[in-house]
Design an enzyme around this catalytic site. Structure first.
Site, PDB file in Angstrom:
ATOM      1  N   ARG A  37       1.001  -0.885  -0.233  1.00 22.30           N
ATOM      2  CA  ARG A  37      -0.227  -0.149  -0.128  1.00 22.30           C
ATOM      3  C   ARG A  37       0.948   1.191  -0.562  1.00 22.30           C
ATOM      4  NH1 ARG A  37      -2.320  -3.243   3.978  1.00 22.30           N
ATOM      5  NH2 ARG A  37      -1.537  -2.873   5.756  1.00 22.30           N
ATOM      6  N   CYS A 126       4.623  -2.410  25.273  1.00 24.17           N
ATOM      7  CA  CYS A 126       5.198  -0.816  25.638  1.00 24.17           C
ATOM      8  C   CYS A 126       5.016  -0.625  26.921  1.00 24.17           C
ATOM      9  CB  CYS A 126       4.105   0.039  24.943  1.00 24.17           C
ATOM     10  SG  CYS A 126       2.494  -0.412  24.543  1.00 24.17           S
ATOM     11  N   GLN A 153      -3.710   3.147  28.952  1.00 22.15           N
ATOM     12  CA  GLN A 153      -3.570   2.825  27.899  1.00 22.15           C
ATOM     13  C   GLN A 153      -3.871   4.535  26.895  1.00 22.15           C
ATOM     14  OE1 GLN A 153      -1.975  -2.078  28.860  1.00 22.15           O
ATOM     15  NE2 GLN A 153      -1.406  -0.051  26.543  1.00 22.15           N
ATOM     16  N   SER A 156      -2.691   6.058  21.088  1.00 23.36           N
ATOM     17  CA  SER A 156      -1.986   5.440  20.447  1.00 23.36           C
ATOM     18  C   SER A 156      -1.129   4.250  19.849  1.00 23.36           C
ATOM     19  CB  SER A 156      -0.238   6.560  20.097  1.00 23.36           C
ATOM     20  OG  SER A 156      -0.492   7.102  21.329  1.00 23.36           O
ATOM     21  N   HIS A 241       1.756   5.605  28.209  1.00 20.76           N
ATOM     22  CA  HIS A 241       0.671   5.375  29.264  1.00 20.76           C
ATOM     23  C   HIS A 241       0.658   5.580  30.238  1.00 20.76           C
ATOM     24  CE1 HIS A 241      -0.230   3.159  25.740  1.00 20.76           C
ATOM     25  NE2 HIS A 241      -0.020   2.017  25.242  1.00 20.76           N
TER      26      HIS A 241
END
Ligand code: A2P
Length: 332
Positions: A37, A126, A153, A156, A241
């Protein structure tokens, strides 16, 4: 170094490009790889304008390091080609994190584990990175036996499409078009809401994201018996977060010792003056690499417990920066 990034057009991939430049990583060539893509798209980077290429088995020839910022399936599909091409794959997906042949690294905690890699090094989850950078100093004072955690969280964390969905829903609500809301990235409307689900649930009711904190935490901190009980929540925040954590240690700790240890811990910042309303918040911690730690207090239910609140930019320290730091270990 000749560096490739798979998923270079995504939230984490774009940040990796920025951080390689910020940290003066010695980049001789940067190859930006994504899906078909994005092939042909020209991206302006600190290393010049670069045309994005479709990722194929032949994409890795001549590269020294490949940073992975795509999904698990893409990571699994191309890992053998990367290793065959002689590059080291530092992968941010969860595909290899619990593989016993693959080190899982937070450089401030277990940099030495990089020495036994066999071509793949995994970048942890994360929330796991942010929580462990905050509590590792406590573990050095006394072994952590149990961790209770709730995560908050940011959108993003679900990729570049997460915050777009939140803002679009917010606009639809403010314009009186609530009926048009159709959640795509998240299970439910995320604007003005909280969603206590990140990933799928196991047979005893914990989500995949919740179990990462225990399983990855054990491996990174070399604490095979660590017990973690966690609830992960998606919150309508753009970035960073936050984690509420209660750490139960083998010995009772003195709060001043805990504060001093966290203040001196690499990658962490003591940010704790509740009387002045100073504590970590997403708007304070975004766009930087330090994990802020505050609200440090004795747990009221367990005398060996320390209660704290930490917050960090999950796209940077929770993903892209940690991966670039791992790459730095490889050139040391
Ligand atoms: P693309 O932009 O071409 O879809 P995010 O986590 O922000 O959603 O980004 C995911 C990243 O992973 C994007 O760069 C995306 O590229 C990339 N990606 C998705 N599928 C593939 C694939 N099959 N091969 C290579 N890269 C992929």
């Amino acid at each position: 170094m000749k560096v490739g990034i798979i998923g270079a057009t995504g939230a984490v991939g774009q940040e990796m490009v920025k951080i390689l430049a910020e940290r003066s990583f010695p980049v001789d060539e940067l190859r930006l790889l994504a899906s078909s893509r994005s092939a042909g798209k020209v991206v302006s980077t600190p290393f010049g304008d670069i045309t994005v290429q479709e990722t194929t088995s032949d994409s890795f020839e001549g590269l020294d390091i490949v940073l992975g910022a795509a999904d698990n399936d893409t990571a699994k599909r191309f890992a053998p080609d990367i290793v065959k091409a002689g590059a080291v794959f530092v992968d941010n997906s969860s595909a290899f994190r619990m593989d016993s042949e693959v080190p899982l690294i937070v450089p401030e905690i277990n940099a030495k584990d990089a020495s036994w890699h066999k071509g793949i090094i995994a970048n942890p989850n994360c929330s796991t990175i942010i929580t462990l950078v905050a509590i590792n100093a406590i573990n050095k004072l006394s072994k952590i036996e149990t961790l209770y955690a709730s995560t908050y969280q940011a959108t993003s964390g679900a990729g570049a499409a997460g915050p777009l969905e939140m803002y679009e829903q917010s606009r639809q609500i403010l314009e009186g078009r609530k009926d048009e809301i159709e959640p795509k990235v998240f299970q439910h409307q995320i604007a003005y809401n909280l969603i206590p689900q990140i990933g799928g649930f196991d047979e005893v009711g914990y989500s995949s994201e919740e179990m990462k904190l225990q399983n990855e935490g054990r491996k990174i901190m070399h604490l095979p018996d660590l017990k973690v009980s966690c609830t992960c929540v998606r919150v309508p925040v753009e970035r960073s977060h936050a984690i509420s954590a209660i750490v139960i240690t083998e010995d009772k700790l003195d709060l001043d010792d805990v504060r001093k240890a966290i203040a001196e811990a690499p990658g962490a910042k003591l940010y704790d003056d509740p009387a002045a309303s100073v504590y970590p918040m997403p708007l304070v911690t975004s766009d930087q690499d330090i994990v802020f730690v505050g609200r440090i207090r004795e747990d009221l239910a367990n005398e060996k417990g320390i209660n704290l609140w930490c917050c960090g930019d999950q796209v940077r320290k929770g993903a892209a920066t940690n991966a670039v730091q791992i790459a730095e270990l490889l050139i040391k």
